[in-house]
Design a protein around this motif. Structure first.
Motif, PDB file in Angstrom:
ATOM      1  N   THR A  53       5.008   4.396   3.516  1.00  9.80           N
ATOM      2  CA  THR A  53       4.581   5.753   3.828  1.00  9.80           C
ATOM      3  C   THR A  53       5.778   6.700   3.821  1.00  9.80           C
ATOM      4  OG1 THR A  53       3.352   7.065   5.449  1.00  9.80           O
ATOM      5  CG2 THR A  53       4.657   5.247   6.340  1.00  9.80           C
ATOM      6  N   ASP A  54       5.621   7.895   4.431  1.00 12.54           N
ATOM      7  CA  ASP A  54       6.716   8.870   4.376  1.00 12.54           C
ATOM      8  C   ASP A  54       7.611   8.821   5.605  1.00 12.54           C
ATOM      9  OD1 ASP A  54       4.890   9.893   6.135  1.00 12.54           O
ATOM     10  OD2 ASP A  54       4.608  11.806   5.116  1.00 12.54           O
ATOM     11  N   LYS A  71       0.845  -1.199   0.000  1.00 11.36           N
ATOM     12  CA  LYS A  71       0.000   0.000   0.000  1.00 11.36           C
ATOM     13  C   LYS A  71       0.883   1.254   0.000  1.00 11.36           C
ATOM     14  CE  LYS A  71      -2.098   3.539   2.228  1.00 11.36           C
ATOM     15  NZ  LYS A  71      -1.683   4.495   3.258  1.00 11.36           N
ATOM     16  N   GLY A 109       8.783   3.785   9.579  1.00  4.84           N
ATOM     17  CA  GLY A 109       8.212   2.831  10.516  1.00  4.84           C
ATOM     18  C   GLY A 109       7.366   3.525  11.559  1.00  4.84           C
ATOM     19  N   GLY A 147       0.846   5.425   0.390  1.00  6.39           N
ATOM     20  CA  GLY A 147       0.039   6.568   0.836  1.00  6.39           C
ATOM     21  C   GLY A 147       0.245   7.802  -0.024  1.00  6.39           C
ATOM     22  N   GLY A 148      -0.470   8.865   0.341  1.00  2.80           N
ATOM     23  CA  GLY A 148      -0.525  10.085  -0.466  1.00  2.80           C
ATOM     24  C   GLY A 148       0.812  10.698  -0.832  1.00  2.80           C
ATOM     25  N   ARG A 200       7.716  13.904  13.772  1.00  2.61           N
ATOM     26  CA  ARG A 200       7.691  15.316  13.368  1.00  2.61           C
ATOM     27  C   ARG A 200       7.658  16.234  14.592  1.00  2.61           C
ATOM     28  NH1 ARG A 200       7.196  14.836   8.117  1.00  2.61           N
ATOM     29  NH2 ARG A 200       6.023  13.022   7.469  1.00  2.61           N
ATOM     30  N   TYR A 236       7.060   4.993  15.171  1.00  2.00           N
ATOM     31  CA  TYR A 236       7.993   5.582  16.129  1.00  2.00           C
ATOM     32  C   TYR A 236       7.387   5.642  17.532  1.00  2.00           C
ATOM     33  CZ  TYR A 236      11.635   6.972  12.863  1.00  2.00           C
ATOM     34  OH  TYR A 236      12.670   6.950  11.971  1.00  2.00           O
ATOM     35  N   LYS A 256      -1.477   8.855  13.529  1.00  2.00           N
ATOM     36  CA  LYS A 256      -2.225   8.636  12.288  1.00  2.00           C
ATOM     37  C   LYS A 256      -1.474   7.784  11.263  1.00  2.00           C
ATOM     38  CE  LYS A 256      -1.024  12.495   9.372  1.00  2.00           C
ATOM     39  NZ  LYS A 256      -1.461  13.217   8.224  1.00  2.00           N
ATOM     40  N   VAL A 257      -0.341   7.216  11.665  1.00  2.00           N
ATOM     41  CA  VAL A 257       0.440   6.406  10.723  1.00  2.00           C
ATOM     42  C   VAL A 257      -0.360   5.210  10.184  1.00  2.00           C
ATOM     43  CG1 VAL A 257       1.640   5.180  12.597  1.00  2.00           C
ATOM     44  CG2 VAL A 257       2.710   5.332  10.360  1.00  2.00           C
ATOM     45  N   THR A 268       6.928   8.149  19.206  1.00  2.00           N
ATOM     46  CA  THR A 268       5.912   9.200  19.103  1.00  2.00           C
ATOM     47  C   THR A 268       6.071   9.852  17.742  1.00  2.00           C
ATOM     48  OG1 THR A 268       4.827  11.026  20.256  1.00  2.00           O
ATOM     49  CG2 THR A 268       7.238  11.141  20.113  1.00  2.00           C
ATOM     50  N   ASP A 269       5.186  10.769  17.405  1.00  2.00           N
ATOM     51  CA  ASP A 269       5.253  11.373  16.076  1.00  2.00           C
ATOM     52  C   ASP A 269       6.644  11.988  15.851  1.00  2.00           C
ATOM     53  OD1 ASP A 269       4.963  12.732  13.731  1.00  2.00           O
ATOM     54  OD2 ASP A 269       3.036  13.632  14.235  1.00  2.00           O
TER      55      ASP A 269
HETATM   56  P1  ADP Z   1       0.191   8.160   4.271  1.00  2.00           P
HETATM   57  O1  ADP Z   1      -0.123   9.333   3.420  1.00  2.00           O
HETATM   58  O2  ADP Z   1       1.349   7.347   3.747  1.00  2.00           O
HETATM   59  O3  ADP Z   1      -0.999   7.332   4.604  1.00  2.00           O
HETATM   60  P2  ADP Z   1       0.040   9.461   6.854  1.00  2.00           P
HETATM   61  O4  ADP Z   1       0.315  10.917   6.772  1.00  2.00           O
HETATM   62  O5  ADP Z   1      -1.373   9.019   6.954  1.00  2.00           O
HETATM   63  O6  ADP Z   1       0.785   8.748   5.635  1.00  2.00           O
HETATM   64  O7  ADP Z   1       0.837   8.809   8.099  1.00  2.00           O
HETATM   65  C1  ADP Z   1       2.221   9.017   8.232  1.00  2.00           C
HETATM   66  C2  ADP Z   1       2.482  10.134   9.232  1.00  2.00           C
HETATM   67  O8  ADP Z   1       2.058   9.702  10.525  1.00  2.00           O
HETATM   68  C3  ADP Z   1       3.929  10.481   9.424  1.00  2.00           C
HETATM   69  O9  ADP Z   1       4.366  11.437   8.481  1.00  2.00           O
HETATM   70  C4  ADP Z   1       4.002  10.988  10.868  1.00  2.00           C
HETATM   71  O10 ADP Z   1       4.104  12.387  10.960  1.00  2.00           O
HETATM   72  C5  ADP Z   1       2.673  10.569  11.470  1.00  2.00           C
HETATM   73  N1  ADP Z   1       2.828   9.872  12.742  1.00  2.00           N
HETATM   74  C6  ADP Z   1       2.134  10.177  13.891  1.00  2.00           C
HETATM   75  N2  ADP Z   1       2.513   9.392  14.889  1.00  2.00           N
HETATM   76  C7  ADP Z   1       3.457   8.544  14.407  1.00  2.00           C
HETATM   77  C8  ADP Z   1       4.229   7.494  14.969  1.00  2.00           C
HETATM   78  N3  ADP Z   1       4.091   7.142  16.255  1.00  2.00           N
HETATM   79  N4  ADP Z   1       5.102   6.840  14.175  1.00  2.00           N
HETATM   80  C9  ADP Z   1       5.246   7.177  12.888  1.00  2.00           C
HETATM   81  N5  ADP Z   1       4.552   8.169  12.287  1.00  2.00           N
HETATM   82  C10 ADP Z   1       3.655   8.853  13.032  1.00  2.00           C
END
Ligand code: ADP
Ligand code: ASP
Ligand code: MG
Length: 420
Positions: free
Chosen positions: A184-185, A18, A188, A20-21, A195, A190, A220-221, A192-193
């Protein structure tokens, strides 16, 4: 013949990938995705690809709906927002064909992926696998539109924001795939987020249960429903980067499969919280049932609940949280039934955030709550509401403290270093 069938069964894996965006954000990235798919295909595996819309496209489509009518019709909303994925399946199928990988695109309704009728947040009922299998058996890579399906009346549905993760896991479960890889971007899951906290650490493995809590509490990963499905159907799930050559990623699996379990796996935050307090409701049986019945009938999910002990045995305050988007709905339902519930005043606050600490180690380690509250109080952060489960503690705090709280907890529990 027997030998070749045996070889095929033995060596060929069925893999759902899969993207993502951000991974399909423009034609060049779509070409990059095509090379990743080709790599898997060239290993002799059967590959099904699920894609999201190009990043930003779904937001733009949602905005168009709002520009027409703030109270837009949800079925037409689904018709509009599902179009983003139709573009990417076509483009990716083209990109694959251009590098010699036979491929064809599938919208949700061409498969069909059948859902219930809950427009904008539909749940998957069944996925027909016949057409997908036919492609796979003929060496063709099906590229499936995530996020969308069709209900029994033939109406287009969508699965809620972030729903392509759920489409991918559901397709993997339906095909009994060997793996479901979510590209995704980030590289893996983490602690916590990443970012928000620069020294957040990638987890090698995390349990389905922890991931479920993390997703539902704000990470939201992965979409929460995708983790539920993976756990139910025992799908081998991995989160990994689409921008790395040989990504390792994070494996989401059963607790028994993890040898070195971490005490705390992650910290999440969610700004989508609003708090409501009903002041001086009658302290008698049936009042809470009445309040929460009314909210359930209005399809409003209630999360944290606290009821203060009544001092005079006549009245008490009930405080609870609802998603921010449901605040107005909840207030109007409660106002309509003021007499029946018998409160004197209603107070609401959407300036709050829920911060949660998650880890299976909470079952066996003591002192976690104490350490959490100490870390927050050291930063002068006031805890408004608390809720717990076996593997998580959540607190509601003022919105402006969200980042401070997440960083403070990450440091207090030393999550940048592996703890086992
Ligand atoms: P996609 O477009 O590939 O579906 P999303 O934007 O939905 O990607 O999800 C990826 C994002 O989730 C990451 O860029 C990150 O900022 C955020 N995120 C929030 N919490 C976590 C976490 N615990 N581990 C990894 N990413 C996280
Ligand atoms: N495109 C949809 C969204 O932005 C689904 C997804 O990306 O998973 O929510
Ligand atoms: Mg997503």
């Amino acid at each position: 013949m027997y030998f070749s069938v045996f070889l095929k069964d033995k060596l060929m894996a069925c893999v759902v990938q899969k993207f993502g965006g951000t991974s399909v954000a423009d034609p060049n990235r779509i070409k990059n995705v095509a090379t990743k798919v080709k790599k898997e295909y060239d290993r002799g595996n059967q590959v099904v690809v699920v894609v999201s819309a190009m990043s930003g496209v779904t937001n733009q489509l949602v905005q168009y709906c709002k520009d027409i009518d703030e109270n837009y019709n949800l079925q037409e909303y689904d018709t509009v927002v599902s179009t983003g994925e139709q573009v990417t399946i076509g483009l990716l199928a083209m990109a694959l064909q251009s590098i010699g990988v036979p491929s064809r695109s599938f919208t949700g309704w061409q498969i069909p992926l059948l859902t219930d009728q809950a427009a904008s947040k539909a749940r998957i009922h069944t996925i027909e696998t016949e057409k997908l299998r036919e492609c796979l058996d003929n060496g063709i890579v099906p590229v499936v539109a995530g996020f969308q399906g069709i209900d029994e009346n033939g109406r287009i549905t969508t699965l809620g924001r972030g729903g392509s993760d759920t489409s991918a896991v559901a397709v993997a479960a339906a095909l009994k795939a060997d793996r479901c890889d979510i590209y995704t971007d980030v590289d893996g899951v983490y602690t916590t987020d990443p970012r928000l906290v620069k020294n957040a650490r990638r987890l090698d493995q995390v349990t389905y249960e922890e991931m479920l809590e993390m997703a539902s509490l704000g990470a939201k990963v992965l979409q929460t429903r995708s983790v539920e499905l993976a756990m139910k159907y025992q799908v081998n799930l991995r989160v990994l980067s689409s921008f790395e050559e040989n990504p390792i990623g994070t494996i989401i699996c059963d607790e028994e499969s993890i040898v070195e379990k971490e005490v705390i796996s992650g910290i999440t935050y969610s700004r989508d919280e609003s708090k409501i307090t009903l002041v001086a409701v009658k302290d008698e049986p049936g009042i809470s049932a009445c309040v929460f019945d009314l909210l359930a009938e209005a399809n409003i999910c209630v999360d944290m609940i606290i009821q203060t002990e009544s001092v005079n045995r006549k009245s008490t305050d009930i405080t609870f949280t609802v998603p921010e988007s449901d605040l107005n709905g909840a207030l109007s339902v409660l106002a309509k039934h003021k007499e029946e519930i018998g409160y004197t005043d209603i107070i609401s606050d959407s300036n709050c955030v829920k911060v949660s600490l998650i880890g299976v180690g909470m079952r066996t380690h003591t002192g976690i709550a104490r350490k959490m509250f100490r870390a927050l109080s050291d930063k002068g952060i006031n805890v408004q509401t608390i809720s717990t489960s076996e593997i998580k503690i959540s607190v509601l705090i003022a919105d402006e403290y969200a980042e401070l709280a997440v960083r403070a907890l990450h440091a207090a529990f030393e999550l940048d270093v592996k703890q086992v």
